[in-house]
Design a protein around this motif. Structure first.
Motif, PDB file in Angstrom:
ATOM      1  N   VAL A   1      36.999  18.538  56.772  1.00 14.55           N
ATOM      2  CA  VAL A   1      36.432  19.242  57.924  1.00 14.55           C
ATOM      3  C   VAL A   1      37.073  18.781  59.233  1.00 14.55           C
ATOM      4  O   VAL A   1      37.428  19.593  60.092  1.00 14.55           O
ATOM      5  CB  VAL A   1      34.898  19.073  57.969  1.00 14.55           C
ATOM      6  CG1 VAL A   1      34.336  19.652  59.261  1.00 14.55           C
ATOM      7  CG2 VAL A   1      34.263  19.769  56.760  1.00 14.55           C
ATOM      8  N   ASP A   2      37.243  17.484  59.397  1.00 13.04           N
ATOM      9  CA  ASP A   2      37.935  16.989  60.576  1.00 13.04           C
ATOM     10  C   ASP A   2      39.350  17.554  60.634  1.00 13.04           C
ATOM     11  O   ASP A   2      39.857  17.891  61.717  1.00 13.04           O
ATOM     12  CB  ASP A   2      37.978  15.465  60.575  1.00 13.04           C
ATOM     13  CG  ASP A   2      38.598  14.908  61.847  1.00 13.04           C
ATOM     14  OD1 ASP A   2      37.971  15.031  62.916  1.00 13.04           O
ATOM     15  OD2 ASP A   2      39.716  14.373  61.776  1.00 13.04           O
TER      16      ASP A   2
ATOM     17  N   TRP B   1      40.358  20.483  59.426  1.00 11.35           N
ATOM     18  CA  TRP B   1      40.276  21.871  59.896  1.00 11.35           C
ATOM     19  C   TRP B   1      40.258  21.938  61.423  1.00 11.35           C
ATOM     20  O   TRP B   1      40.998  22.707  62.034  1.00 11.35           O
ATOM     21  CB  TRP B   1      38.996  22.516  59.374  1.00 11.35           C
ATOM     22  CG  TRP B   1      39.003  22.926  57.951  1.00 11.35           C
ATOM     23  CD1 TRP B   1      40.051  22.899  57.078  1.00 11.35           C
ATOM     24  CD2 TRP B   1      37.880  23.432  57.210  1.00 11.35           C
ATOM     25  NE1 TRP B   1      39.663  23.356  55.840  1.00 11.35           N
ATOM     26  CE2 TRP B   1      38.338  23.685  55.900  1.00 11.35           C
ATOM     27  CE3 TRP B   1      36.555  23.676  57.536  1.00 11.35           C
ATOM     28  CZ2 TRP B   1      37.489  24.198  54.907  1.00 11.35           C
ATOM     29  CZ3 TRP B   1      35.704  24.180  56.547  1.00 11.35           C
ATOM     30  CH2 TRP B   1      36.167  24.435  55.254  1.00 11.35           C
ATOM     31  N   PHE B   2      39.396  21.135  62.026  1.00 11.37           N
ATOM     32  CA  PHE B   2      39.217  21.228  63.474  1.00 11.37           C
ATOM     33  C   PHE B   2      40.418  20.677  64.236  1.00 11.37           C
ATOM     34  O   PHE B   2      40.784  21.212  65.289  1.00 11.37           O
ATOM     35  CB  PHE B   2      37.913  20.541  63.891  1.00 11.37           C
ATOM     36  CG  PHE B   2      36.707  21.397  63.649  1.00 11.37           C
ATOM     37  CD1 PHE B   2      36.227  22.253  64.629  1.00 11.37           C
ATOM     38  CD2 PHE B   2      36.060  21.386  62.412  1.00 11.37           C
ATOM     39  CE1 PHE B   2      35.120  23.065  64.404  1.00 11.37           C
ATOM     40  CE2 PHE B   2      34.951  22.194  62.170  1.00 11.37           C
ATOM     41  CZ  PHE B   2      34.482  23.045  63.168  1.00 11.37           C
TER      42      PHE B   2
ATOM     43  N   ILE C   1      28.512  23.991  60.264  1.00  9.72           N
ATOM     44  CA  ILE C   1      29.819  23.560  60.777  1.00  9.72           C
ATOM     45  C   ILE C   1      30.368  24.579  61.772  1.00  9.72           C
ATOM     46  O   ILE C   1      30.910  24.214  62.827  1.00  9.72           O
ATOM     47  CB  ILE C   1      30.807  23.352  59.611  1.00  9.72           C
ATOM     48  CG1 ILE C   1      30.342  22.180  58.734  1.00  9.72           C
ATOM     49  CG2 ILE C   1      32.222  23.108  60.126  1.00  9.72           C
ATOM     50  CD1 ILE C   1      31.083  22.074  57.415  1.00  9.72           C
TER      51      ILE C   1
ATOM     52  N   GLY D   1      30.415  22.604  65.031  1.00 10.34           N
ATOM     53  CA  GLY D   1      31.706  21.940  65.089  1.00 10.34           C
ATOM     54  C   GLY D   1      31.834  20.777  64.133  1.00 10.34           C
ATOM     55  O   GLY D   1      30.972  20.541  63.287  1.00 10.34           O
ATOM     56  N   ARG D   2      32.922  20.014  64.288  1.00 10.60           N
ATOM     57  CA  ARG D   2      33.189  18.920  63.348  1.00 10.60           C
ATOM     58  C   ARG D   2      32.117  17.843  63.419  1.00 10.60           C
ATOM     59  O   ARG D   2      31.821  17.175  62.431  1.00 10.60           O
ATOM     60  CB  ARG D   2      34.569  18.331  63.553  1.00 10.60           C
ATOM     61  CG  ARG D   2      34.894  17.705  64.904  1.00 10.60           C
ATOM     62  CD  ARG D   2      34.560  16.248  65.021  1.00 10.60           C
ATOM     63  NE  ARG D   2      35.295  15.399  64.123  1.00 10.60           N
ATOM     64  CZ  ARG D   2      34.942  14.151  63.858  1.00 10.60           C
ATOM     65  NH1 ARG D   2      33.839  13.636  64.419  1.00 10.60           N
ATOM     66  NH2 ARG D   2      35.650  13.399  63.038  1.00 10.60           N
ATOM     67  N   ASP D   3      31.487  17.650  64.585  1.00  5.79           N
ATOM     68  CA  ASP D   3      30.449  16.623  64.699  1.00  5.79           C
ATOM     69  C   ASP D   3      29.194  16.969  63.907  1.00  5.79           C
ATOM     70  O   ASP D   3      28.420  16.073  63.545  1.00  5.79           O
ATOM     71  CB  ASP D   3      30.091  16.397  66.168  1.00  5.79           C
ATOM     72  CG  ASP D   3      31.135  15.553  66.887  1.00  5.79           C
ATOM     73  OD1 ASP D   3      32.078  15.084  66.215  1.00  5.79           O
ATOM     74  OD2 ASP D   3      31.010  15.381  68.110  1.00  5.79           O
TER      75      ASP D   3
ATOM     76  N   TYR E   1      30.191  15.174  60.733  1.00  4.83           N
ATOM     77  CA  TYR E   1      30.420  13.728  60.753  1.00  4.83           C
ATOM     78  C   TYR E   1      29.381  12.921  61.522  1.00  4.83           C
ATOM     79  O   TYR E   1      29.290  11.705  61.344  1.00  4.83           O
ATOM     80  CB  TYR E   1      31.821  13.432  61.310  1.00  4.83           C
ATOM     81  CG  TYR E   1      32.916  13.893  60.384  1.00  4.83           C
ATOM     82  CD1 TYR E   1      33.321  13.106  59.306  1.00  4.83           C
ATOM     83  CD2 TYR E   1      33.515  15.132  60.554  1.00  4.83           C
ATOM     84  CE1 TYR E   1      34.317  13.528  58.437  1.00  4.83           C
ATOM     85  CE2 TYR E   1      34.512  15.572  59.689  1.00  4.83           C
ATOM     86  CZ  TYR E   1      34.902  14.775  58.628  1.00  4.83           C
ATOM     87  OH  TYR E   1      35.877  15.208  57.762  1.00  4.83           O
TER      88      TYR E   1
END
Length: 565
Positions: free
Chosen positions: A139-140, A142-143, A221, A225-227, A230
């Motif tokens: 995922v990180d 991707w962003f 997501i 977003g990525r946060d 995570y």
């Protein structure tokens, strides 16, 4: 007599209806290359390919389309990939005329070290359960990739996967086979049956499968977003799930994750620059194999000959001994990459090959050092940008660990750590990235893009990459032929986990090689195997800059599709 003539005619008709000779190209080729001008996508599942094309037609970039396709693949090909895993990419930026490398692999939990395994008397990290789980980097990735190369909003890119997750999709043939063949090892892991066996069994070919939990995760997501992954509820769910089931991956491990932009590595092979990513991946091995092969007149040997397969196998053995010794997280080791890829080193290693005899063992290089399931896809857009992307959870269904209500399995990439020797380059340490098998590839010629390609399948990847390059450069095959051609896979080399090759390993040959070749290889001392389903899955996009035409290829070993517009 009439009866015999009728039977002969029937037999001829039967064989004729089973297979027809191709009008052009190699006889083993399953289809023609796909040609298009504005955009091209090649993935291992047609729904993912179509999602990528839809994004391209909406004005999205190659990276936008690649992310959309990867999200769909995480849903429709769950035994191989997903957001519980890692991601790597090589990207051609047409505006800058430059290749970018990206390493989106996760690290070991900070609270887990090699002492745990030594105290337990464990020589290897298990494949399933909580112990092999490392931070998911997808995922990180991707962003980070989207921030640099994307155009459309992430919400739009994830929408096809969200829709398929909620409405369902028909499970395709090869993916269904892989799921049914591998679920028994992980079915008792917490959360697995609820997500992947909601009716009490693994879905079969043609059955419509839904994963609303994954759709909801994708939606979070897309909005957060990525946060959201995570540092939000998803990370908190993973943390509590791992604590409840004896795991070490924590919220702090998730929150502290970062990806890295890296410089791709290259060697020149007969006028073509072949590009791979540096360790902690194994792409360097493909370059080492090709460096050794360049010292031979491969074209004169002929495709499928015993001479070619022998030297290819021996070159692979040599490269994989170095792979086992040197390839690891560069943040923890000084890796002698320039030496490993030098012409002089290739020449010295080449001298160890006996053209009449297979070696039982080879030594790894004496260089100074300081202390495999996957999905591959490639996309190209109307502006000339090209993405070579590979993403994986490692083995089929990975750890089997499915966090509560999230709809995806956590990777087991930590299984690749060495837990026998704390001085080994790939020894487990807190926060360290494990040795990685997944590798994207790219070819340029005279500083311009030529081919974006990859080949899935664990340890087969470097030897598969080398075979693809040789098929294109030495044997003059087109992209479809290069992927459909029968392949070899040598197994039994020393591994970064600590196991050592003995008795020369096994040279597995796919159907399609002449039996005379098999006999000749046996005379040279090769142990011949005939396993099926271990030769990888290939996708590729080539570009003809003069005519501004893309060429797409997707081989027959997978459910994949190449398509353009």
């Amino acid at each position: 007599m009439k009866k015999l003539v009728f039977l002969a005619s029937l037999l001829f008709f039967t064989f004729s209806s089973i297979a027809q000779d191709r009008l052009t190209g190699e006889t083993f080729t399953t289809r023609s290359e796909i040609l298009a001008r504005k955009g091209m996508a090649a993935t291992s599942q047609p729904l993912a390919t179509q999602a990528a094309l839809d994004i391209l037609k909406k004005g999205g970039s190659a990276m936008d389309a690649a992310i959309a396709a990867n999200a769909v693949l995480g849903l429709v090909e769950p035994a191989s990939c997903g957001i519980g895993g890692d991601i790597f990419a090589i990207v051609w930026d047409a505006k800058e005329g430059k290749l970018y490398g990206f390493n989106g692999s996760g690290r070991a939990p900070q609270s887990l070290n090699i002492d745990y395994f030594m105290e337990q008397g464990m020589k290897y990290v298990p494949f399933t359960g909580p112990l092999p789980v490392t931070v998911p980097g997808c995922v990180d990735g991707w962003f980070a990739l989207h921030e640099k190369f994307g155009k459309l909003p992430m919400k739009e890119l994830l929408q096809p996967a969200i829709q398929y997750g909620r409405e369902g999709f028909p499970v395709s043939e090869v993916i269904a086979y892989e799921m049914v063949s591998n679920y028994e090892y992980v079915q008792d892991q917490p959360g697995f049956k609820k997500t992947y066996m909601p009716e009490g069994y693994i879905p079969r070919k043609g059955e419509v499968f839904k994963n609303p939990d994954l759709a909801n995760t994708y939606d979070k997501i897309a909005k957060g977003g990525r946060d959201a992954f995570y540092k939000g509820d998803i990370a908190k769910t993973i943390d509590s799930y791992m604590k409840a089931h004896g795991g070490f991956l924590s919220y702090e491990d998730m929150a502290g994750h970062t990806s890295n932009w890296v410089e791709p590595l290259s060697i020149n092979y007969r006028g073509y620059d072949i590009w791979e990513l540096p360790p902690n991946g194994q792409g360097t091995a493909a370059l080492q194999i090709l460096n050794i092969l360049e010292g031979y007149d491969i074209a004169s040997m002929g495709f499928g000959s015993a001479e070619y397969l022998h030297v290819l196998t021996e070159a692979k053995k040599l490269a994989y001994e170095d792979r086992a010794k040197f390839y690891a997280d560069p943040a923890f080791n000084k890796i002698p990459i320039s030496d490993l890829l030098s012409d002089g080193y290739a020449s010295e290693r080449r001298k160890l090959i006996d053209m009449s005899k297979a070696a039982d063992t080879y030594p790894a290089g004496d260089l100074e050092i300081e202390t495999g399931n996957t999905t591959y896809l490639t996309v190209a857009d109307k502006d000339g940008n090209m993405v070579s992307l590979i993403q994986s959870i490692y083995s089929e269904f990975a750890s089997g660990m499915v966090p509560d209500g999230l709809g995806f399995v956590l990777q087991n990439r930590g299984q690749m750590f060495n837990v026998q020797d704390r001085n080994h380059a790939n020894a487990l340490q807190p926060g360290k990235r494990p040795f990685h098998t997944i590798i994207p590839a790219f070819i340029t010629k005279d500083g311009k893009p030529h081919t974006s390609f990859g080949l899935m399948g664990g340890a087969v990847q470097p030897q598969g990459h080398a075979q693809i390059v040789v098929n294109i450069v030495d044997f003059g095959m087109n992209l479809q032929e290069a992927g459909d051609a029968p392949r070899m896979r040598h197994s039994g080399s020393s591994q970064p986990t600590g196991s050592v090759m003995t008795n020369g390993g096994t040279l597995n040959l796919e159907s399609g090689f002449d039996y005379k070749t098999v006999r000749e290889l046996r005379k040279k001392g090769h142990r011949i195997g005939t396993r099926v389903g271990i030769y990888g899955g290939y996708q590729a996009i080539g570009v003809d800059l003069e005519n501004r035409v893309y060429t797409g290829a997707s081989e027959s070993r997978k459910d994949g599709q190449a398509a353009g517009y």
